[in-house]
Design a protein around this motif. Structure first.
Motif, PDB file in Angstrom:
ATOM      1  N   ALA A   1      39.537  37.382  35.118  1.00  0.00           N
ATOM      2  CA  ALA A   1      40.736  37.401  34.275  1.00  0.00           C
ATOM      3  C   ALA A   1      41.496  38.709  34.422  1.00  0.00           C
ATOM      4  O   ALA A   1      40.951  39.748  34.804  1.00  0.00           O
TER       5      ALA A   1
ATOM      6  N   LEU B   1      34.886  33.359  34.009  1.00  0.00           N
ATOM      7  CA  LEU B   1      36.318  33.534  33.802  1.00  0.00           C
ATOM      8  C   LEU B   1      36.648  34.958  33.370  1.00  0.00           C
ATOM      9  O   LEU B   1      37.665  35.526  33.781  1.00  0.00           O
TER      10      LEU B   1
ATOM     11  N   THR C   1      45.265  28.906  32.193  1.00  0.00           N
ATOM     12  CA  THR C   1      44.577  29.373  30.992  1.00  0.00           C
ATOM     13  C   THR C   1      44.690  28.378  29.848  1.00  0.00           C
ATOM     14  O   THR C   1      43.717  28.130  29.122  1.00  0.00           O
TER      15      THR C   1
ATOM     16  N   PRO D   1      39.825  29.163  39.053  1.00  0.00           N
ATOM     17  CA  PRO D   1      40.094  28.863  37.644  1.00  0.00           C
ATOM     18  C   PRO D   1      40.667  27.473  37.408  1.00  0.00           C
ATOM     19  O   PRO D   1      40.303  26.801  36.433  1.00  0.00           O
TER      20      PRO D   1
ATOM     21  N   VAL E   1      43.960  33.936  33.038  1.00  0.00           N
ATOM     22  CA  VAL E   1      43.352  33.783  34.363  1.00  0.00           C
ATOM     23  C   VAL E   1      44.390  33.236  35.338  1.00  0.00           C
ATOM     24  O   VAL E   1      45.276  32.468  34.963  1.00  0.00           O
TER      25      VAL E   1
END
Length: 318
Positions: free
Chosen positions: A105, A101, A143, A73, A111
């Motif tokens: 997540a 994602l 995130t 991520p 994430v």
């Protein structure tokens, strides 16, 4: 506003020499697009292809501190920002990233910074890797940086809706924090503020004001480069790894600009100018855990320094 020009032609020429000598293809393409005579978005997109994974994520060192072929991520922000700079962050390019994602997540939309898949590959000691089989835990650090460019470009995706809600809650709950988390929160707030929706704008301004107060109270900004002892080094950071005002307020329209006086910001920008190295590039200020990753990170830091200096020069001439 007083007219001030900090980014001189000589500085730009020296930075170009450094990037053409030592830059990765991605930073060379970004530099050519942003500072060249003719914008070249196709070149930026071509450079991203080498880092794209079949599942929609990005890897292969696009984030210099994250090595190996497994998408992570924290690698996504670099790719999304490059697409945005190229004017090419549309739904056709954003959706595969968002789909990936969504698969990694946490249930609340956040994430993790990295996934267990990073474990077999070289990584810095300051980057903890979750255990295999661990439930994902969302992090604002990752995130917030990912959501910001997607919001600015009006992308709509089910995961993005959940991730935006995650970021709002995480920002509201911030207490003891650290510079990289603040930076991610700020990127999110700046993006939300830029949308122009009255409720979102008001909330973003209020949240940013509280965040700026935390930054100053917790002394996680170096307000005077001549007085490094006045800033606190966050746990896990390298000695002397202190962000300056310009590291938060990267452009004059950032909500973080209100956190600092004109004098504090001027000192910060002057320090940024003075930090250019004899080879034309700017240094990294975080832990040097690998000579290769340091050499790969410096070009990105250099492009960001040029962007920041040019944005403040343009604002002073407005």
């Amino acid at each position: 506003m007083t007219r001030t020009t900090r980014l001189t032609a000589t500085m730009l020429d020296d930075a170009a020499r450094f990037l053409w000598t030592s830059g990765r293809v991605l930073e060379q393409r970004r530099f050519a697009h942003l500072f060249g005579t003719v914008p070249d978005p196709a070149g930026v997109l071509a450079a991203l292809v080498a880092h794209r994974c079949a599942d929609g994520g990005f890897a292969f060192g696009i984030e210099p501190d994250v090595r190996g072929p497994a998408p992570q991520p924290i690698a996504a922000p670099t790719a999304l920002l490059a697409m945005e700079e190229a004017g090419a962050l549309d739904e056709a390019r954003a959706w595969p990233v968002c789909d990936w994602l969504a698969q990694v997540a946490a249930p609340d939309g956040g994430v993790p910074v990295v996934l267990p898949s990073l474990r077999p590959y070289p990584r810095p000691p300051f980057l903890p890797v979750p255990e295999d089989g661990a439930k994902p835990v969302g992090a604002l650090l990752a995130t917030g940086q990912i959501v910001a460019p997607l919001l600015r470009q009006g992308i709509e995706h089910p995961w993005l809706t959940a991730a935006t809600a995650f970021c709002r809650t995480a920002v509201e709950e911030l207490g003891e924090t650290h510079p990289y988390e603040v930076g991610a929160a700020l990127r999110f707030l700046d993006a939300l503020h830029s949308l122009g929706s009255a409720p979102d704008t008001a909330w973003a301004r209020s949240a940013a004001a509280r965040l700026g107060a935390l930054v100053r109270e917790q002394r996680i900004v170096l307000l005077d480069p001549a007085r490094p002892e006045e800033a606190r080094t966050a746990p896990g950071y390298a000695p002397g790894e202190h962000p300056l005002p310009h590291d938060y307020a990267r452009t004059p329209d950032s909500l973080a600009r209100d956190w600092f006086t004109d004098e504090e910001l001027a000192r910060s920008l002057d320090h940024l100018v003075a930090a250019q190295q004899p080879d034309g590039g700017w240094p990294i200020n975080w832990a040097h855990w690998s000579a290769t990753t340091e050499s790969e990170a410096r070009p990105g830091v250099t492009v960001q320094a040029l962007i920041t200096l040019r944005s403040y020069d343009d604002a002073s001439r407005a």
